[in-house]
Scaffold this motif. Structure first.
Motif, PDB file in Angstrom:
ATOM      1  N   SER A  14       0.838  -1.200   0.000  1.00 48.78           N
ATOM      2  CA  SER A  14       0.000   0.000   0.000  1.00 48.78           C
ATOM      3  C   SER A  14       0.870   1.246   0.000  1.00 48.78           C
ATOM      4  O   SER A  14       0.608   2.219  -0.724  1.00 48.78           O
ATOM      5  CB  SER A  14      -0.907   0.032   1.232  1.00 48.78           C
ATOM      6  N   GLN A  15       1.882   1.222   0.832  1.00 46.50           N
ATOM      7  CA  GLN A  15       2.803   2.340   0.938  1.00 46.50           C
ATOM      8  C   GLN A  15       3.445   2.621  -0.424  1.00 46.50           C
ATOM      9  O   GLN A  15       3.484   3.754  -0.892  1.00 46.50           O
ATOM     10  CB  GLN A  15       3.873   1.988   1.990  1.00 46.50           C
ATOM     11  N   ILE A  17       2.457   1.725  -3.422  1.00 45.69           N
ATOM     12  CA  ILE A  17       1.483   2.171  -4.439  1.00 45.69           C
ATOM     13  C   ILE A  17       1.111   3.638  -4.208  1.00 45.69           C
ATOM     14  O   ILE A  17       1.084   4.455  -5.120  1.00 45.69           O
ATOM     15  CB  ILE A  17       0.229   1.275  -4.393  1.00 45.69           C
ATOM     16  N   ALA A  18       0.886   3.978  -2.934  1.00 46.60           N
ATOM     17  CA  ALA A  18       0.418   5.334  -2.633  1.00 46.60           C
ATOM     18  C   ALA A  18       1.474   6.381  -2.936  1.00 46.60           C
ATOM     19  O   ALA A  18       1.150   7.554  -3.100  1.00 46.60           O
ATOM     20  CB  ALA A  18      -0.010   5.424  -1.169  1.00 46.60           C
ATOM     21  N   THR A  19       2.732   5.971  -2.994  1.00 51.00           N
ATOM     22  CA  THR A  19       3.777   6.962  -3.231  1.00 51.00           C
ATOM     23  C   THR A  19       4.369   6.863  -4.638  1.00 51.00           C
ATOM     24  O   THR A  19       5.327   7.568  -4.950  1.00 51.00           O
ATOM     25  CB  THR A  19       4.919   6.820  -2.203  1.00 51.00           C
ATOM     26  N   LEU A  26       3.611   3.411 -10.952  1.00 51.04           N
ATOM     27  CA  LEU A  26       2.405   2.820 -10.374  1.00 51.04           C
ATOM     28  C   LEU A  26       2.116   1.472 -11.021  1.00 51.04           C
ATOM     29  O   LEU A  26       1.826   0.484 -10.328  1.00 51.04           O
ATOM     30  CB  LEU A  26       1.215   3.773 -10.577  1.00 51.04           C
ATOM     31  N   ARG A  30       1.983  -2.205  -9.361  1.00 56.61           N
ATOM     32  CA  ARG A  30       0.800  -3.071  -9.489  1.00 56.61           C
ATOM     33  C   ARG A  30       1.229  -4.475  -9.920  1.00 56.61           C
ATOM     34  O   ARG A  30       0.811  -5.480  -9.339  1.00 56.61           O
ATOM     35  CB  ARG A  30      -0.178  -2.484 -10.509  1.00 56.61           C
ATOM     36  N   ALA A  72      -6.142   0.692  -3.815  1.00 54.24           N
ATOM     37  CA  ALA A  72      -5.032   1.645  -3.676  1.00 54.24           C
ATOM     38  C   ALA A  72      -4.502   2.051  -5.047  1.00 54.24           C
ATOM     39  O   ALA A  72      -4.217   3.228  -5.298  1.00 54.24           O
ATOM     40  CB  ALA A  72      -3.912   1.028  -2.837  1.00 54.24           C
ATOM     41  N   ALA A  75      -7.036   4.468  -6.685  1.00 50.54           N
ATOM     42  CA  ALA A  75      -7.008   5.793  -6.063  1.00 50.54           C
ATOM     43  C   ALA A  75      -5.775   6.570  -6.523  1.00 50.54           C
ATOM     44  O   ALA A  75      -5.857   7.760  -6.864  1.00 50.54           O
ATOM     45  CB  ALA A  75      -7.011   5.654  -4.541  1.00 50.54           C
ATOM     46  N   ARG A  76      -4.645   5.853  -6.555  1.00 43.13           N
ATOM     47  CA  ARG A  76      -3.409   6.544  -6.947  1.00 43.13           C
ATOM     48  C   ARG A  76      -3.464   6.979  -8.407  1.00 43.13           C
ATOM     49  O   ARG A  76      -3.006   8.049  -8.774  1.00 43.13           O
ATOM     50  CB  ARG A  76      -2.205   5.617  -6.702  1.00 43.13           C
ATOM     51  N   ALA A  79      -5.444  10.103  -8.624  1.00 47.06           N
ATOM     52  CA  ALA A  79      -4.704  11.239  -8.075  1.00 47.06           C
ATOM     53  C   ALA A  79      -3.652  11.720  -9.072  1.00 47.06           C
ATOM     54  O   ALA A  79      -3.479  12.930  -9.276  1.00 47.06           O
ATOM     55  CB  ALA A  79      -4.051  10.841  -6.751  1.00 47.06           C
TER      56      ALA A  79
END
Ligand code: PHE
Length: 335
Positions: A14-15, A17-19, A26, A30, A72, A75-76, A79
């Motif tokens: 998660s960390q 992917i979110a960054t 990304l 994945r 995640a 969402a990324r 964004a």
């Protein structure tokens, strides 16, 4: 893999992917976790080899792993796309003006007339566009041979009714429905078999006025029309009556406003006459009172009609009546 291993793998992934800083990073993250050779396979393998009593727990965690990471990633991705859109948006670009609607010139004049005559105590009355010959002609003292009844001039329906040729039938409907005194104006559509040109339309608008009481006089008519003209066109406007004939008024006049553009000296707007023809008016004919059951020995009244398009054209400088019906926004936006 133990459940704890899976939990910490979810946290780690998660960390990451979110960054992820770019769409490519990304996608790499994945694939690393959810791809065909990704870490998800370790979990599935552990699940397959687990003793039966552990399968349930591991299965739940495997699902959690997939859904949490896919969410995640989504969402990324969003964004990153939003950030890209902002980066390419030119904040120095001039804004786009929203198109603000405006009232049609005919509506504007009708609303002004309602407002001004309202100050004199007139209330708005209404009648149907499809009328009977009784209301449009007979009750208005119009003889059976009168040329305005001719089907060449008036639109008739198969059942003998007609499209009203003026707003005067509203006078009849109002007087039939209540005792005197009355003080009404009636704006609305009228229909005549006119050939369309710059100043004629088969469908146009009038505002009718009717004032009935004891001892109403021609002076009231002139005074009230003068007040209207001055409110509408300016404090110096004068009004003049010319003798005329209408079946439903006696005496009858046509009335003119002095030209608001040149003040009466003569100009293009008034065709160098100093005056602008507005419409007809007069004292209500006793026969009209009889037709509606009013006693002509008790009451007198005045009535007037005015052509709305004509007033709109003069006041707003519109050269051709057809412009009022074409709904061209380039025209309508000007008012
Ligand atoms: N109805 C007349 C017309 O259409 C105008 C009018 C109204 C005249 C009221 C006198 C009184 O021309």
């Amino acid at each position: 893999m133990t459940p704890d291993d899976i939990q910490s793998l979810i946290a780690e992934a998660s960390q990451e992917i979110a960054t992820a800083a770019t769409p490519a990073a990304l996608e790499a993250a994945r694939v690393k976790y959810l791809g065909r050779n990704g870490r998800v396979q370790d979990i599935l393998l552990a699940l397959r080899e687990a003793p039966p009593d552990r399968k349930r727990d591991l299965g739940r965690l495997a699902n959690e792993f997939k859904t949490a990471l896919q969410a995640a990633v989504d969402a990324r991705r969003e964004a990153l796309a939003a950030a890209a859109a902002i980066a390419t948006f030119d904040v120095t670009q001039p804004g786009r003006w929203p198109a603000v609607g405006s009232r049609h010139p005919v509506t504007q004049i009708i609303e002004r007339a309602i407002e001004i005559f309202g100050q004199l105590g007139f209330v708005v009355a209404d009648g149907p566009d499809i009328e009977t010959p009784f209301h449009n002609f007979d009750a208005l003292n119009t003889p059976s041979h009168h040329p305005s009844r001719d089907p060449k001039d008036t639109f008739y329906l198969d059942d003998g009714r007609l499209l009203r040729t003026h707003t005067s039938p509203v006078q009849i409907r109002v007087m039939q429905s209540r005792p005197p005194p009355v003080r009404i104006i009636a704006p609305g559509r009228c229909y005549r078999r006119d050939t369309t040109d710059a100043t004629h339309s088969a469908n146009f608008h009038q505002v009718e006025g009717l004032y009935v009481d004891r001892r109403v006089s021609m002076a009231d008519l002139k005074g009230d029309l003068t007040y209207f003209a001055r409110q509408l066109m300016g404090p110096d406007v004068k009004i003049r009556f010319r003798p005329h004939f209408f079946p439903f008024t006696e005496p009858s006049v046509e009335y003119d406003f002095s030209c608001h553009v040149c003040g009466g000296k003569g100009c293009r707007v008034c065709k160098h006459s100093g005056w602008i023809e507005i419409s007809g008016a007069g004292m209500v004919d006793p026969n009209v009172f009889r037709a509606v059951g009013y006693d002509p020995a008790e009451v007198t009244g005045y009535a007037f009609g005015m052509g709305i398009e004509r007033i709109a054209m003069i006041l707003l400088g519109i050269p051709d009546i057809r412009m009022l019906y074409e709904n061209d926004v380039r025209f309508l936006q000007q008012f």
